[in-house]
Write an enzyme that holds these catalytic residues in place. Structure first.
Site, PDB file in Angstrom:
ATOM      1  N   PHE A 512      16.892 -11.389  38.979  1.00 30.01           N
ATOM      2  CA  PHE A 512      17.905 -12.218  39.626  1.00 30.01           C
ATOM      3  C   PHE A 512      17.365 -13.559  40.122  1.00 30.01           C
ATOM      4  CE2 PHE A 512      19.406  -7.813  40.217  1.00 30.01           C
ATOM      5  CZ  PHE A 512      20.604  -7.920  39.534  1.00 30.01           C
ATOM      6  N   ASP A 513      16.275 -14.066  39.535  1.00 29.80           N
ATOM      7  CA  ASP A 513      15.759 -15.371  39.931  1.00 29.80           C
ATOM      8  C   ASP A 513      15.391 -15.419  41.411  1.00 29.80           C
ATOM      9  OD1 ASP A 513      15.014 -18.018  39.684  1.00 29.80           O
ATOM     10  OD2 ASP A 513      17.037 -18.825  39.865  1.00 29.80           O
ATOM     11  N   TYR A 514      14.762 -14.375  41.893  1.00 32.66           N
ATOM     12  CA  TYR A 514      14.347 -14.317  43.287  1.00 32.66           C
ATOM     13  C   TYR A 514      12.948 -14.888  43.490  1.00 32.66           C
ATOM     14  CZ  TYR A 514      18.272 -11.264  44.618  1.00 32.66           C
ATOM     15  OH  TYR A 514      19.519 -10.739  44.898  1.00 32.66           O
ATOM     16  N   LYS A 541      13.829 -15.595  48.846  1.00 33.44           N
ATOM     17  CA  LYS A 541      15.258 -15.742  48.558  1.00 33.44           C
ATOM     18  C   LYS A 541      16.040 -14.493  48.940  1.00 33.44           C
ATOM     19  CE  LYS A 541      15.102 -18.978  44.640  1.00 33.44           C
ATOM     20  NZ  LYS A 541      15.518 -19.126  43.220  1.00 33.44           N
TER      21      LYS A 541
END
Length: 846
Positions: A512-514, A541
Site C-alpha cells: 500500500f505504498d507505506y 505513513k
C-alpha cells in the site's frame, strides 16, 4: 397570500417526503448489507412529516419534533458526544421543526371573510412560531460550534512535563540543516517570540523567487540560515541566497534542470545542505577509494544474506592526489550542497554562489552512473542530502507504479571535498558489502529506495535512513527477498564507510505504498533512574510511531506482531503478521458508525459504500472483484514532513494525515476501455510487468466530503517519557479547500472558516517560547499553537497556502519565523499558486 402558502407547503412537503423515502430506501440497502436499521424509521418519519406538511395537517409540527428527538437520541447513543459525528446525523432533523413551525399558522381550513380566527388558531400560530424560534436557536448554536476547533484530547495541566532549558541550545542563532540540526528535532530554543506575545507577530519582509509553483512545481522547501545568510531552493532547483534581515537577494544559481518524463509533473526541492570545510571532520586526504579489485560481485550472483558477517573492506593501493589545505580564505571553504530533479549533485561557494570547480566535474556529479538504462527520466532527487563528517549521503526517488525494472534504490556516499564516490549501499548486498561497483556495472534494480531525509548521530557515527518498498507499490508478487528484508525499514549506516549497523522493518510486506519518508528524530530518552537511552523516533505513513535504541535498532517502546488478512489475489506475497507499536496516532480501525458526510444523506451513502467494500482491518489485500478500503491511507499518517521534538521537555509533536483511500485491481485493457489515463501519482497506474493495473482514489461522498470522521489532519503532542498523548487538535479549515464531487472538475471553494481539520503536509516548528508553528494545511494560514495546551494562539492569513516546514532564526538580536508559500498541495490547478518567502517578527520597540 394563502394560496401561495398552500403551494409552498405542497412544494416543501413534497421535497421532504421524497428525501424521507430516499433515506428509508438507502437505510434498507444498508440494513440488507448488515448495517444499521436506524435510517429506515428515520426516513419513514421524515416522509410522514413531508406528507403532513403537504396536507397542512397540524400534527406535522409535533411529528417533526418527535423525529428530531429520536434523531438526537440515536446520534448520541451511536457515537456519543463527538461533535463532528453528531452533526450530520441531526442537523437536517433540527431544520424540519423550523420549516414546519414557520408554516404552521396557515395549517387547517381557511377562515372566511368576516369570521374570527378564533382562540385556537391564535394559540396554534404562537406555538408554531415559538417552536420554530426555539429550534432556530438550537440550530444557530450548533452552527456556531462549527466555527471553532474541537480537540480530540484536551491538555491536562497536571501532565505537563518538566522543562530543562539547558537542552536544545545547539547551533546558536542559526538553522544550518533541514531539521535545524542533523538530529531532526526542528526545535529553535529562542524565547523572544513566545505564547504570551505571539499575537503581536507582524510581516517583516517578503521575497519573490521568480519561479511560480505551476505545471507540477510545488514549494516544499525549508530554508537554511547560516551566519548572515539565508539559503533556499526553488522547485526548479535554483539556489538563492538572501539577507535574513531585509530579504534582499545576494546571489542565485541556476543548474538548468532538464525536464524529463519523471519530473515533468513532479518538481520539488525540499532543501539544500551546508558544509563548512574549515570545521568539518573531513575524510583523510590520503584515504584510499574502493576500486574494481575489491568491488563486490554483481548482485545477481550474490543475493543478500542479512545475517552474514560484514567482511573487511580492503582499499586499493592507488590514492588520489591530496587536496590543498582548507582555510577560511579558500574558495568554497563554505559550501551549499544540493541536488537536481534530473539527478545531479552539485556544490556552490556559500559566499558567491559560484560552482565549486574542485568538486566532481567542475562542480557537478552525475548521479545516474551505475543505475542503468531505466534511470534517466525515472530517477530524481527531491530532498536535502545529509552532509556530515566529510561525506555527502544521497538517495533518490523513482517513478512508482508504472512498471517493473525501475532503477536501484542504492544509497551513496560522496567525498564532500572532491565528489569522489566513497561507498554505495543497496538492499541486494545488505550488510555484506558497501563498496561501489566497478565502472560499467549496474546496481540491482528495484531495490527499496530512500527519498526522504536522513538523520545523523556524530557520537555513534551512524546515519539513520527511512526506506521505501520495491515498486510497483500495490503488487507484491514480484518482490525480491532482499527487498522484502528492507521494505519500509529504518536503516542505520556508518556514514564514513556505508557499512550497515542494523535495520528495523516497520512493515513485513508492503502492498500500500507505506514507505517510510519522515526524517527519523534522534532524542536521548531519560529513564526512571536518571540514565538516558539514545533513541531514534521513526514516524510512519501508518501512523505507527516506532521508538528504537539507535545503537542496536531494538524497540524501546514495545512492538507486537499482529495477524492480518491474507486473502489476496493469486500470486500475491502477503505476510500473515505485521508490526504494531504501542505508540500510534489516530489509527483506530474504522467502523460503519465512523462514516461521515456533510448531511445525513451522504453520510448514509458512505455507510453503504463502506459495507460494500472489502475491509478486514488494516492490510486487507486488494482484489479485482470489489473496492478495498485502505486505512491508513497511503499519503499518511506521517509523510515526508515528519514531526518535531522539544528536547527541553521530551514532547514529540506530530502532524498526521487522516485520509482513507480505496483501491482495486483492474486489467489494463479494461482500464483503457474505460478511458483511464495511467500515471505514477494519479488514480490509475498500469504496473506494467505485473498481472494487474491498479485504480485508486480518496474515499469521498458525492458531495465531495470525506466518507470518514474528522479530523482529516491533526497536530498531536506526546510525552515520550510516558508515551501519553498530552493534547490533540484539528489543524486547518475548509475555507480554501476545493471541493469536487457533484460540483464537477472545477469544484467550489467554501470560503467558510470551519476548522474541521484538513489533510496536512510539511511539518511543525517548535520553539523555546512554548510555541508550535505550522502552515501545511489546505487553507492559507500560518498558525501558532501553545505547546503546553494545543490552543491556537495566533493565525495569520498567507497570500497562498504552504506545504513546507516553518523555520526560525535570530539576526541582529531579533527573532524571525520564516515560511515559503507556493500554494497548497495537490490542488490540480495552477490557480492560487505563488513564489513567496515570508518572514515574521515582533515590531521593534525603539
Amino acid at each position: 397570500m394563502r394560496s401561495l402558502i398552500h403551494l409552498l407547503c405542497v412544494a416543501i412537503g413534497l421535497v421532504i417526503a421524497l428525501l424521507g423515502v430516499g433515506l428509508a430506501l438507502g437505510g434498507a440497502d444498508l440494513a440488507w448489507l448488515g448495517g444499521s436499521w436506524a435510517y429506515i424509521p428515520l426516513g419513514l418519519l421524515m416522509a410522514a412529516v413531508g406528507l403532513a406538511l403537504m396536507a397542512r395537517k397540524a400534527f406535522a409540527l409535533p411529528l417533526s419534533i418527535v423525529l428530531s428527538l429520536i434523531a438526537v437520541g440515536w446520534a448520541f447513543n451511536e457515537v456519543g458526544d463527538v461533535f463532528w459525528l453528531v452533526v450530520p446525523r441531526v442537523v437536517v432533523f433540527l431544520v424540519l421543526p423550523i420549516v414546519v413551525g414557520v408554516l404552521s399558522p396557515w395549517f387547517g381550513p381557511a377562515v372566511r371573510s368576516g369570521e374570527s380566527a378564533g382562540r385556537g388558531v391564535g394559540v396554534r400560530r404562537s406555538w408554531g412560531l415559538g417552536i420554530a424560534a426555539l429550534y432556530a436557536i438550537i440550530f444557530a448554536g450548533v452552527s456556531l460550534n462549527m466555527f471553532r476547533p474541537h480537540a480530540e484530547v484536551t491538555a491536562d495541566p497536571a501532565q505537563s512535563p518538566k522543562v530543562d532549558t539547558a537542552l536544545g541550545q545547539q547551533n546558536g542563532n542559526d538553522w544550518p540543516a533541514w531539521g535545524r540540526n542533523l538530529t531532526g528535532d526542528r526545535f529553535a530554543p529562542y524565547v523572544q517570540i513566545n505564547a504570551d506575545n505571539v499575537s503581536g507577530l507582524k510581516l517583516a519582509w517578503t521575497f519573490h523567487t521568480g519561479d511560480l509553483a505551476i505545471d507540477g512545481s510545488e514549494y516544499q522547501v525549508t530554508p537554511l540560515k547560516v551566519a548572515d545568510t539565508l539559503y533556499l531552493c526553488t522547485p526548479l532547483n535554483k539556489v538563492i541566497a538572501l539577507d535574513p534581515v531585509s530579504g534582499h537577494e545576494r546571489w542565485r544559481f541556476d543548474p538548468h534542470m532538464q525536464v524529463t518524463r519523471g519530473n515533468k509533473g513532479w518538481k520539488r526541492c525540499r532543501g539544500v545542505s551546508y558544509a563548512d570545510l574549515t570545521t568539518m571532520s573531513l575524510l583523510a586526504p590520503d584515504a584510499k577509494a574502493f576500486g574494481p579489485e575489491e568491488a563486490a560481485s554483481s548482485p545477481a550472483e550474490q543475493p543478500a544474506d542479512p545475517a552474514a558477517p560484514v567482511p573487511a573492506q580492503a582499499p586499493v593501493d592507488e590514492t588520489p592526489a591530496a587536496p590543498a589545505p582548507i582555510t577560511a580564505q579558500t574558495p568554497c571553504a563554505r559550501r551549499i550542497v544540493s541536488t537536481t530533479n534530473d539527478a545531479r549533485l552539485f556544490e556552490l561557494d556559500a559566499s558567491t554562489g559560484a560552482l565549486c570547480e574542485d568538486f566532481g566535474d567542475h562542480g557537478m556529479v552525475n548521479l545516474l552512473e551505475g543505475l542503468g538504462p531505466t534511470a534517466p527520466g525515472s530517477y530524481y532527487l527531491t530532498s536535502a542530502p545529509l552532509v556530515a563528517d566529510g561525506v555527502i549521503m544521497v538517495g533518490g526517488k523513482i517513478n512508482d507504479n508504472m512498471t517493473v525494472g525501475e532503477p536501484s534504490g542504492v544509497i551513496r556516499g560522496y567525498d564532500v571535498r572532491t565528489g569522489r564516490l566513497v561507498w554505495a549501499w543497496d538492499a541486494s548486498r545488505g550488510n555484506r558489502d558497501s563498496r561501489p561497483l566497478p565502472a560499467g556495472q549496474i546496481y540491482a534494480p528495484e531495490t527499496p529506495n530512500f527519498w526522504g531525509t536522513a538523520s545523523y548521530d556524530p557520537k555513534l557515527g551512524l546515519a539513520f535512513i527511512p526506506l521505501g518498498n520495491q515498486t510497483p507499490d500495490f503488487w507484491s508478487g514480484n518482490r525480491h527477498p532482499y527487498s522484502d528484508e528492507y521494505t519500509d525499514a529504518v536503516l542505520a549506516l556508518d556514514l564514513r564507510t556505508g557499512q550497515e549497523r542494523w535495520h528495523f522493518r516497520t512493515a513485513n510486506q508492503d502492498m500500500f505504498d507505506y514507505d517510510v519518508t519522515s526524517q527519523p528524530i534522534l532524542y536521548d530518552l531519560p529513564g526512571a533512574g536518571g540514565e538516558t537511552t539514545p533513541v531514534v523516533v521513526a514516524l510512519t505513513k501508518r501512523s505507527q510511531v516506532f521508538v528504537l535504541d539507535r545503537r542496536t535498532g531494538k524497540p524501546v517502546v514495545k512492538v507486537t506482531d499482529r495477524p492480518v488478512a491474507t486473502d489476496g489475489m493469486p500470486g500475491q506475497r502477503i505476510s500473515p503478521v505485521q508490526p504494531y507499536s504501542d505508540l500510534s496516532i489516530g489509527v483506530a480501525p474504522l467502523k460503519e458508525s465512523d462514516m461521515w458526510g456533510a448531511t445525513i444523506f451522504d453520510q448514509l451513502y458512505c455507510r453503504v459504500a463502506f459495507k460494500k467494500m472489502r475491509w478486514e482491518g488494516e492490510w486487507t489485500p486488494l482484489s479485482d472483484k470489489q473496492k478495498t478500503l485502505i486505512w491508513p491511507g497511503y499519503y499518511g499518517g506521517s509523510n515526508w514532513g515528519g514531526g518535531a521534538i522539544d528536547p527541553q521537555t521530551g514532547v514529540l509533536v506530530v502532524n498526521d494525515i487522516r485520509m482513507a483511500m480505496w483501491g482495486q485491481f483492474i486489467k489494463r485493457e479494461e482500464a483503457a476501455k474505460a478511458g483511464l489515463v495511467p500515471s505514477t501519482e494519479g488514480e490509475y497506474s498500469e504496473q506494467l510487468g505485473t498481472p494487474w493495473g491498479v485504480e485508486r482514489s480518496m474515499f469521498v461522498s458525492p458531495m465531495g466530503a470525506p466518507c470518514f470522521k474528522p479530523p482529516f489532519g491533526s497536530l498531536t503532542a506526546i510525552d515520550l517519557k510516558t508515551q501519553k498523548t498530552l493534547w490533540q487538535v484539528p489543524v486547518g479549515s475548509i475555507q480554501d479547500a476545493r471541493i469536487h464531487g457533484i460540483f464537477g472538475d472545477k469544484g467550489i471553494i467554501p470560503h467558510l472558516y470551519i476548522p474541521v481539520g484538513m489533510p496536512t503536509m510539511g511539518g511543525p516548528l517548535l520553539t523555546g517560547g512554548n510555541l508550535a508553528f505550522f502552515h501545511g494545511s489546505l487553507d492559507n494560514y500560518l498558525r501558532a499553537f501553545d505547546l503546553r495546551t494545543g490552543r491556537e494562539v495566533w493565525r495569520e492569513r498567507l497570500p497562498v497556502g504552504g506545504q513546507g516546514t516553518p523555520m526560525s532564526y535570530v539576526e541582529n538580536g531579533k527573532q524571525y519565523v520564516l515560511v515559503v508559500a507556493g500554494g497548497a498541495t495537490r490542488t490540480g490547478t495552477n490557480a492560487n499558486k505563488g513564489d513567496y518567502v515570508l518572514a515574521y517578527a515582533l515590531p521593534s520597540t525603539d
